[in-house]
Design a protein around this motif. Sequence first.
Motif, mmCIF file in Angstrom:
data_model
loop_
_atom_site.group_PDB
_atom_site.id
_atom_site.type_symbol
_atom_site.label_atom_id
_atom_site.label_comp_id
_atom_site.label_asym_id
_atom_site.label_seq_id
_atom_site.Cartn_x
_atom_site.Cartn_y
_atom_site.Cartn_z
ATOM 1 N N ASP A 108 77.612 57.516 46.352
ATOM 2 C CA ASP A 108 78.426 57.443 45.134
ATOM 3 C C ASP A 108 79.016 58.782 44.705
ATOM 4 N N TYR A 109 78.277 59.879 44.929
ATOM 5 C CA TYR A 109 78.688 61.172 44.371
ATOM 6 C C TYR A 109 78.892 62.264 45.407
ATOM 7 N N GLY A 110 78.667 61.991 46.672
ATOM 8 C CA GLY A 110 78.712 63.042 47.678
ATOM 9 C C GLY A 110 77.468 63.905 47.548
ATOM 10 N N ASP A 111 77.573 65.207 47.844
ATOM 11 C CA ASP A 111 76.436 66.107 47.692
ATOM 12 C C ASP A 111 76.183 66.329 46.211
ATOM 13 N N ILE A 112 74.902 66.297 45.836
ATOM 14 C CA ILE A 112 74.535 66.443 44.435
ATOM 15 C C ILE A 112 73.231 67.219 44.354
ATOM 16 N N GLY A 113 73.115 68.039 43.323
ATOM 17 C CA GLY A 113 71.916 68.830 43.114
ATOM 18 C C GLY A 113 70.820 68.026 42.452
ATOM 19 N N VAL A 114 69.584 68.237 42.907
ATOM 20 C CA VAL A 114 68.441 67.512 42.377
ATOM 21 C C VAL A 114 67.246 68.454 42.221
ATOM 22 N N ILE A 115 66.273 67.970 41.462
ATOM 23 C CA ILE A 115 64.977 68.622 41.340
ATOM 24 C C ILE A 115 63.975 67.681 41.994
ATOM 25 N N ILE A 116 63.079 68.223 42.811
ATOM 26 C CA ILE A 116 62.097 67.401 43.510
ATOM 27 C C ILE A 116 60.991 66.996 42.535
ATOM 28 N N ALA A 117 60.721 65.695 42.484
ATOM 29 C CA ALA A 117 59.649 65.149 41.657
ATOM 30 C C ALA A 117 58.501 64.746 42.582
ATOM 31 N N ASN A 118 57.655 63.855 42.144
ATOM 32 C CA ASN A 118 56.513 63.385 42.941
ATOM 33 C C ASN A 118 56.921 62.308 43.935
ATOM 34 N N ASP A 119 56.162 62.209 45.005
ATOM 35 C CA ASP A 119 56.271 61.106 45.957
ATOM 36 C C ASP A 119 57.657 60.933 46.560
ATOM 37 N N GLY A 120 58.368 62.031 46.792
ATOM 38 C CA GLY A 120 59.670 61.954 47.431
ATOM 39 C C GLY A 120 60.818 61.588 46.519
ATOM 40 N N ALA A 121 60.540 61.409 45.251
ATOM 41 C CA ALA A 121 61.610 61.100 44.298
ATOM 42 C C ALA A 121 62.316 62.390 43.880
ATOM 43 N N CYS A 122 63.539 62.251 43.436
ATOM 44 C CA CYS A 122 64.321 63.382 42.948
ATOM 45 C C CYS A 122 64.895 63.036 41.583
ATOM 46 N N ILE A 123 65.070 64.056 40.771
ATOM 47 C CA ILE A 123 65.646 63.908 39.446
ATOM 48 C C ILE A 123 67.055 64.476 39.523
ATOM 49 N N LEU A 124 68.017 63.730 39.013
ATOM 50 C CA LEU A 124 69.390 64.204 39.031
ATOM 51 C C LEU A 124 70.106 63.833 37.751
ATOM 52 N N ARG A 125 71.203 64.513 37.525
ATOM 53 C CA ARG A 125 72.057 64.214 36.372
ATOM 54 C C ARG A 125 73.383 63.695 36.907
ATOM 55 N N THR A 126 73.809 62.576 36.375
ATOM 56 C CA THR A 126 75.129 62.027 36.694
ATOM 57 C C THR A 126 75.848 61.817 35.373
ATOM 58 N N GLU A 127 77.043 61.329 35.444
ATOM 59 C CA GLU A 127 77.815 61.106 34.220
ATOM 60 C C GLU A 127 77.154 60.097 33.288
ATOM 61 N N THR A 128 76.182 59.336 33.808
ATOM 62 C CA THR A 128 75.477 58.367 32.974
ATOM 63 C C THR A 128 74.135 58.893 32.477
ATOM 64 N N GLY A 129 73.789 60.137 32.798
ATOM 65 C CA GLY A 129 72.550 60.727 32.313
ATOM 66 C C GLY A 129 71.588 61.083 33.428
ATOM 67 N N THR A 130 70.315 61.215 33.062
ATOM 68 C CA THR A 130 69.274 61.585 34.014
ATOM 69 C C THR A 130 68.822 60.354 34.781
ATOM 70 N N ARG A 131 68.703 60.510 36.105
ATOM 71 C CA ARG A 131 68.293 59.393 36.959
ATOM 72 C C ARG A 131 67.305 59.883 38.003
#
Length: 132
Positions: free
Chosen positions: A96-119
């Motif tokens: 949906d967004y191409g390359d995007i910056g994230v923060i690594i969370a637990n269990d392989g999940a990532c936290i990201l910000r998109t135009e709709t907020g934190t996901r």
Amino acid sequence: MERSELLKSFIEGWKDVPVVWGESDCTAYAAKWVEIATGCPMARLADYSSKDEALEIIAQHGGLLALWSNALAQAGIFENRGDPQLGDVALVRTADYGDIGVIIANDGACILRTETGTRFLRPRSFVKVWAI
């Protein structure tokens, strides 16, 4: 404060923050996390206030990977060649967004910000991970 508690507090502090290009988009979000987690101020990646301006700056630097690599290296932060750790930052490629910056969370999940907020997202792979 433990890294997990610090990250949880950081995420909660951004819960109601609207996404504003240049202030709280994916790159600005990750940069603010790096500053909090390390105590080291990040070099301002660029001044932009719209998606079009951000894309133009990214293109001028040869891509988001080059832009992030340079800014993080200036802060003394380099690639994590092992498994991503809680609180590391990374670039992931999304449909949906191409390359995007994230923060690594637990269990392989990532936290990201998109135009709709934190996901949260579980990427299949990482473009690059930096050790925080």
